[in-house]
Design a protein around this motif. Sequence first.
Motif, mmCIF file in Angstrom:
data_model
loop_
_atom_site.group_PDB
_atom_site.id
_atom_site.type_symbol
_atom_site.label_atom_id
_atom_site.label_comp_id
_atom_site.label_asym_id
_atom_site.label_seq_id
_atom_site.Cartn_x
_atom_site.Cartn_y
_atom_site.Cartn_z
ATOM 1 N N GLY A 4 57.024 -36.802 -55.054
ATOM 2 C CA GLY A 4 57.450 -38.190 -54.930
ATOM 3 C C GLY A 4 56.373 -39.098 -55.479
ATOM 4 N N ALA A 5 56.746 -40.325 -55.821
ATOM 5 C CA ALA A 5 55.762 -41.243 -56.399
ATOM 6 C C ALA A 5 56.194 -42.684 -56.210
ATOM 7 N N TYR A 6 55.201 -43.554 -56.274
ATOM 8 C CA TYR A 6 55.438 -44.986 -56.391
ATOM 9 C C TYR A 6 54.558 -45.465 -57.525
ATOM 10 N N ILE A 7 55.153 -45.606 -58.704
ATOM 11 C CA ILE A 7 54.446 -46.050 -59.894
ATOM 12 C C ILE A 7 55.118 -47.342 -60.345
ATOM 13 N N GLY A 47 41.145 -46.935 -57.173
ATOM 14 C CA GLY A 47 41.455 -46.419 -58.498
ATOM 15 C C GLY A 47 42.887 -46.684 -58.929
ATOM 16 N N ASN A 48 43.121 -46.564 -60.233
ATOM 17 C CA ASN A 48 44.476 -46.779 -60.756
ATOM 18 C C ASN A 48 45.467 -45.758 -60.200
ATOM 19 N N MET A 49 45.180 -44.492 -60.413
ATOM 20 C CA MET A 49 46.112 -43.430 -60.035
ATOM 21 C C MET A 49 45.543 -42.589 -58.900
ATOM 22 N N ASP A 84 50.395 -45.553 -58.165
ATOM 23 C CA ASP A 84 49.738 -46.316 -59.226
ATOM 24 C C ASP A 84 50.464 -47.646 -59.363
ATOM 25 N N VAL A 85 49.769 -48.745 -59.038
ATOM 26 C CA VAL A 85 50.399 -50.066 -59.103
ATOM 27 C C VAL A 85 49.677 -50.987 -60.083
#
Length: 469
Positions: free
Chosen positions: A216-219, A305-307, A325-326
């Motif tokens: 899963g991710a939230y980008i 950090g970014n990611m 990563d937002v």
Amino acid sequence: MNKKRREFLKISGLSGFGLLGTSLSNFSSADQLKKLPDHIKSPFNQHFNMSGYAAPKLDSVRVGFIGLGMRGPSAVSRMSRIEGVEIVALCDLKEEKVKKVSSSLKNINSKPAQYAGSSDVWKELVDRDDLDLIYIATPWEWHTPMAVYAMEAGKHVAVEVPAAKTIEECWQLVETSEKTKKHCMMLENCCYDFFELMTLSMARDGFFGDILHAEGAYIHDLLELNFSKEAYEDMWRLKENFRDGNLYPTHGLGPIAQIMNINRGDQFDYLSSLSSADFHMGNKANELANTDGFYDSFKNKSFGGNMNTTMIKTKQGKSLMLQHDVTSPRPYSRLHAISGTKAFAQKYPSERISRGHSWISEQEVSELREKYTPEIIKKVGDLAQKIGGHGGMDFMMEWRLVDCLRNGLPLDQDVYDAALWSVISPLSEWSVLNRSNSIDVPDFTRGAWKTNIPIDITLNGGGSTSVKM
């Protein structure tokens, strides 16, 4: 410390968790993170198992809303469309927001009471004796204090994500829900998106075989929004990004946790988390501060950090991967990937399914969609898309919550889910700070996961609540 705050701390149990003297808005200092392993174990015995708990039926659900910033107003509008919902009271720090939302309600019989103007006026709303549910859509630091206060006052709680920011807060939510037998549902809307619900139905039918891995991710590129002066009150969302970890894990985690029967047949064991350096936010802050003194307080500060990539192992030997990563200029993605011994499914950039080395045809996907679309989508899916809220999943979540409360059914998400899905953030921060070493994940069910029953996505005695168009 004033008398009102002392009383609140005593009622909520904050003092029992060693939080007296700490700032509710800063739980992520290095010293605090280093102490996290000491707080993994439960500070109390289980009072009552809230998994599968069905509260007494409510003929109508009387709701009070706290927080009318970015998400609150649309929630009020959607909830006003559900049969049996009474919008009783509205609250925000700013009076103009309360008045604006109140005046926008055209399909209710009476105007809700209005609360505004001070940082603790929300307690006056919660203390009313004509409310059943408190809907919390405030900055993150207030989620647990408000939820605890509301449950202690005899109200069910629906709280935006994340429900808590620290391990201590997670245990607070669990203890209070168990003691009061009041629901504490985190409003994880992605559990009610259409493909996620379909893959849950497929998993329940054995389509994937044994689930062995999920992702899963939230980008979501929020760089400009986070630095906007108009978006978040007092720049609170930007300030959250001083933390370094998986700060917003629940959108990707919630649906796959349900599919993997986490808290209900399996449990998280430990996690490890790694972050890249920050290549965007610090530079952006310095750039803006050079021409606008408003941003001086963010200049030369260390951002996360970014990611971030977080890996989790379950007690039954399964694995999960979560990413956050937002700030990077990437296409939006809420990766939803389910890998089983028989099949695989993935969402973002498109919805795809495979039973081997290649994707099945769109025709076969359509046939599977016809077979595995669950009852809730058939019941309110079309209406949800018309009413809106992230494509309809917000409305479907809220309709389901109300329908369960009115029919005396267990909720799809309980306090253990709220705590477990939220605790990933502070644990990931600790792991990042400690060179990605692994850290144990608390078992908020205290072993009850071994016998808790997986959630039932059928309407199962519900579905009677209608919608106002």
